[in-house]
Enzyme design. Structure first.
Site, PDB file in Angstrom:
ATOM      1  N   ARG A 119       7.135   4.353   5.586  1.00 52.77           N
ATOM      2  CA  ARG A 119       6.869   4.571   4.172  1.00 52.77           C
ATOM      3  C   ARG A 119       7.284   3.308   3.426  1.00 52.77           C
ATOM      4  O   ARG A 119       8.134   2.547   3.894  1.00 52.77           O
ATOM      5  CB  ARG A 119       7.682   5.778   3.628  1.00 52.77           C
ATOM      6  CG  ARG A 119       7.295   7.128   4.265  1.00 52.77           C
ATOM      7  CD  ARG A 119       5.891   7.520   3.855  1.00 52.77           C
ATOM      8  NE  ARG A 119       5.446   8.818   4.370  1.00 52.77           N
ATOM      9  CZ  ARG A 119       4.759   8.984   5.504  1.00 52.77           C
ATOM     10  NH1 ARG A 119       4.470   7.936   6.279  1.00 52.77           N
ATOM     11  NH2 ARG A 119       4.357  10.184   5.878  1.00 52.77           N
ATOM     12  N   TYR A 146      -1.500  18.705   0.006  1.00 49.96           N
ATOM     13  CA  TYR A 146      -0.896  17.991  -1.139  1.00 49.96           C
ATOM     14  C   TYR A 146      -1.735  16.777  -1.524  1.00 49.96           C
ATOM     15  O   TYR A 146      -2.178  16.651  -2.666  1.00 49.96           O
ATOM     16  CB  TYR A 146       0.539  17.544  -0.818  1.00 49.96           C
ATOM     17  CG  TYR A 146       1.046  16.482  -1.776  1.00 49.96           C
ATOM     18  CD1 TYR A 146       1.286  16.782  -3.109  1.00 49.96           C
ATOM     19  CD2 TYR A 146       1.242  15.150  -1.349  1.00 49.96           C
ATOM     20  CE1 TYR A 146       1.716  15.793  -4.006  1.00 49.96           C
ATOM     21  CE2 TYR A 146       1.665  14.169  -2.232  1.00 49.96           C
ATOM     22  CZ  TYR A 146       1.909  14.497  -3.560  1.00 49.96           C
ATOM     23  OH  TYR A 146       2.323  13.521  -4.442  1.00 49.96           O
ATOM     24  N   ILE A 186       0.971  23.618 -17.221  1.00 57.11           N
ATOM     25  CA  ILE A 186      -0.145  22.727 -17.596  1.00 57.11           C
ATOM     26  C   ILE A 186      -1.513  23.380 -17.378  1.00 57.11           C
ATOM     27  O   ILE A 186      -2.519  22.869 -17.848  1.00 57.11           O
ATOM     28  CB  ILE A 186      -0.094  21.352 -16.870  1.00 57.11           C
ATOM     29  CG1 ILE A 186      -0.127  21.505 -15.349  1.00 57.11           C
ATOM     30  CG2 ILE A 186       1.092  20.521 -17.328  1.00 57.11           C
ATOM     31  CD1 ILE A 186      -0.446  20.202 -14.610  1.00 57.11           C
ATOM     32  N   ASN A 216       6.615   5.865  -2.030  1.00 57.27           N
ATOM     33  CA  ASN A 216       7.745   6.814  -2.002  1.00 57.27           C
ATOM     34  C   ASN A 216       8.885   6.344  -2.887  1.00 57.27           C
ATOM     35  O   ASN A 216       9.459   5.275  -2.661  1.00 57.27           O
ATOM     36  CB  ASN A 216       8.286   6.934  -0.570  1.00 57.27           C
ATOM     37  CG  ASN A 216       7.403   7.781   0.304  1.00 57.27           C
ATOM     38  OD1 ASN A 216       6.226   7.467   0.504  1.00 57.27           O
ATOM     39  ND2 ASN A 216       7.951   8.860   0.836  1.00 57.27           N
ATOM     40  N   THR A 226      -0.589   9.164  -6.359  1.00 61.84           N
ATOM     41  CA  THR A 226       0.245   8.772  -5.217  1.00 61.84           C
ATOM     42  C   THR A 226      -0.511   7.888  -4.225  1.00 61.84           C
ATOM     43  O   THR A 226      -1.748   7.990  -4.114  1.00 61.84           O
ATOM     44  CB  THR A 226       0.729  10.046  -4.486  1.00 61.84           C
ATOM     45  OG1 THR A 226       1.324   9.673  -3.241  1.00 61.84           O
ATOM     46  CG2 THR A 226      -0.406  11.016  -4.180  1.00 61.84           C
ATOM     47  N   ASP A 227       0.231   7.103  -3.458  1.00 60.47           N
ATOM     48  CA  ASP A 227      -0.402   6.285  -2.405  1.00 60.47           C
ATOM     49  C   ASP A 227      -0.953   7.158  -1.271  1.00 60.47           C
ATOM     50  O   ASP A 227      -1.767   6.700  -0.464  1.00 60.47           O
ATOM     51  CB  ASP A 227       0.586   5.246  -1.848  1.00 60.47           C
ATOM     52  CG  ASP A 227       1.811   5.825  -1.159  1.00 60.47           C
ATOM     53  OD1 ASP A 227       1.986   7.062  -1.139  1.00 60.47           O
ATOM     54  OD2 ASP A 227       2.612   5.035  -0.615  1.00 60.47           O
ATOM     55  N   GLU A 228      -0.512   8.434  -1.223  1.00 62.49           N
ATOM     56  CA  GLU A 228      -0.958   9.299  -0.115  1.00 62.49           C
ATOM     57  C   GLU A 228      -2.461   9.570  -0.152  1.00 62.49           C
ATOM     58  O   GLU A 228      -3.043   9.982   0.844  1.00 62.49           O
ATOM     59  CB  GLU A 228      -0.205  10.641  -0.124  1.00 62.49           C
ATOM     60  CG  GLU A 228       1.260  10.459   0.123  1.00 62.49           C
ATOM     61  CD  GLU A 228       1.938  11.664   0.767  1.00 62.49           C
ATOM     62  OE1 GLU A 228       1.255  12.603   1.197  1.00 62.49           O
ATOM     63  OE2 GLU A 228       3.173  11.638   0.816  1.00 62.49           O
ATOM     64  N   SER A 239      -5.126  17.551  -2.895  1.00 63.33           N
ATOM     65  CA  SER A 239      -5.126  18.043  -4.280  1.00 63.33           C
ATOM     66  C   SER A 239      -4.890  16.893  -5.264  1.00 63.33           C
ATOM     67  O   SER A 239      -5.463  16.869  -6.344  1.00 63.33           O
ATOM     68  CB  SER A 239      -4.083  19.162  -4.470  1.00 63.33           C
ATOM     69  OG  SER A 239      -2.767  18.657  -4.353  1.00 63.33           O
ATOM     70  N   LYS A 240      -4.063  15.923  -4.881  1.00 60.34           N
ATOM     71  CA  LYS A 240      -3.842  14.768  -5.759  1.00 60.34           C
ATOM     72  C   LYS A 240      -5.117  13.924  -5.843  1.00 60.34           C
ATOM     73  O   LYS A 240      -5.476  13.428  -6.908  1.00 60.34           O
ATOM     74  CB  LYS A 240      -2.671  13.908  -5.252  1.00 60.34           C
ATOM     75  CG  LYS A 240      -1.301  14.561  -5.353  1.00 60.34           C
ATOM     76  CD  LYS A 240      -0.862  14.859  -6.773  1.00 60.34           C
ATOM     77  CE  LYS A 240      -0.446  13.636  -7.540  1.00 60.34           C
ATOM     78  NZ  LYS A 240       0.103  14.003  -8.893  1.00 60.34           N
TER      79      LYS A 240
END
Ligand code: NAD
Ligand code: DAU
Length: 334
Positions: free
Chosen positions: A214, A150, A60, A179, A124-126, A153-154
């Protein structure tokens, strides 16, 4: 409907492709995937010859290939492609920045230039960071407080989406799910790792005190939510997709052992993950107003998930030995 999917050879992407092919007779799916260790052609073996589906090997971050696929005029782009494992981001963060930030920017730039009407960025929820037990569940408007390379970056990918909206008026839907678990999940993530280790009577390495929480979402529930957003989501909006199912890691671990009839002595407490988020929880009222809710119950679907791994031991063997990577090296020159 013509759909361009990125990262379709991974866990959620391959489940989503199966879901769409089952749901829509008249659909054309193109799957752009770089076939990293997490991308497995075996996940889509049963649909590889379906005339409604085509696989394109590519990255990508490669504007040339992305532009070629966007010029085929997809009705919707759904982008799953990412480096997705928190632990790997602790020792190989640059891969995460490349795909999860630069990759998102390349896709956004190409999509806006080709005037793609619908673009769904899977986040993501993170990105909301760690909650304590007292905190309320995260809302779509909450600040982004990522903890790991991670999740940072999201979050950066999400911010780029918002910047493209403000600067260029190009509107993209963001989903932030909790999750996921289910078939075809790479056994580095806790549920498939613990199922496959328990099956082989190997230790289950539980981080810290095992009390991290989670929110668990069966992957098909997520697929249904994303498919709904293709039709009913509003470009420019963010949607949380959660399972309303907060469970501690020790509960998950003991449930897996019990269902596989294995002893709790396999549980091995190990050093905690650095920066380990304590709890995630999502407020999902926004998407439930569109008519979606998580249908599947964890205690029932975990049985189905375990049954899938028990019935797919060849898949486990291939993934654990990395045999598929040898094939990629030969055929795709990776
Ligand atoms: P995964 O790691 O199983 O799959 C990722 C896929 O992306 C693989 O097929 C890989 O080959 C491909 N890919 C990686 N880099 C690429 C690149 N540069 N170009 C093209 N393809 C590339 O991930 P997953 O668990 O299926 O997650 C999918 C998406 O959902 C990710 O964006 C992740 O952040 C997000 N997410 C996952 C979960 C979860 O529980 N798994 C929860 C919330 C959000
Ligand atoms: O919340 C959504 C996120 O869920 C996604 O954005 C990520 O892509 C996905 O990987 C997942 O991240 P987690 O870090 O929550 O998932 P993981 O399966 O790695 O870990 C789940 C919990 O289990 C976490 O509290 C850490 C713990 N764990 C994990 C592993 C791999 C262990 O105790 N032992 C382990 O060996």
């Amino acid at each position: 409907m013509k759909v361009l999917i990125t990262g379709g050879c991974g866990f959620i992407g391959s489940n989503f492709i199966h879901y769409l092919l089952k749901k829509y007779r008249s659909i054309k799916i193109t799957n752009l995937d770089f076939l990293t260790y997490a991308g497995n052609l075996a996940n889509l073996k049963d649909v590889a010859k379906d005339p409604r589906y085509q696989f394109v090997h590519g990255d990508i971050t490669d504007g040339k290939i992305v532009n070629r696929l966007m010029s085929c005029d997809p009705d919707v782009v759904v982008s799953f492609a990412a480096e997705s494992h928190v632990d790997r981001s602790l020792y190989q963060p640059s891969n995460f920045l490349r795909t999860n930030i630069l990759g998102v920017q390349v896709l956004l730039e190409s999509a806006r230039q080709h005037n793609i009407k619908r673009f769904i960025q899977i986040s993501t929820d993170e990105v909301y960071g760690s909650l304590s037990l007292k905190d309320k569940a995260s809302n779509e408007t909450d600040p982004l407080v990522p903890s790991s390379p991670y999740s940072a970056s999201k979050a950066a990918g999400d911010l780029l989406v918002k910047a493209y909206e403000k600067t260029f008026g190009y509107k993209t839907i963001i989903t932030r799910s909790s999750n996921n678990y289910g078939p075809y999940q790479f056994p580095e993530k806790v549920i498939p790792l613990f199922i496959t280790n328990a099956m082989a009577d190997k230790p289950l390495p539980l981080y810290g005190d095992g009390m991290n929480i989670r929110d668990w979402l069966y992957v098909e529930d997520n697929c249904r939510a994303i498919a709904l957003l293709i039709n009913k989501g509003t470009p420019g909006e963010i949607y949380n997709i959660g399972g309303n199912c907060e469970r501690t890691n020790i509960y998950i671990t003991k449930t897996i052992l019990k269902l596989l009839n294995k002893p709790t002595s396999l549980i091995t407490y190990v050093k905690d993950r650095p920066g380990h988020d304590r709890r995630y929880a999502l407020n999902i009222s926004k998407i439930t107003r569109l008519g979606w809710y998580p249908e599947y119950k964890f205690e029932e679907r975990i049985k189905k998930t375990i049954a899938w791994y028990l019935n797919n031991q060849d898949w486990i063997k291939q993934v654990k030995t990395g045999e598929y990577l040898k094939f990629y090296k030969k055929h795709y020159k990776i």
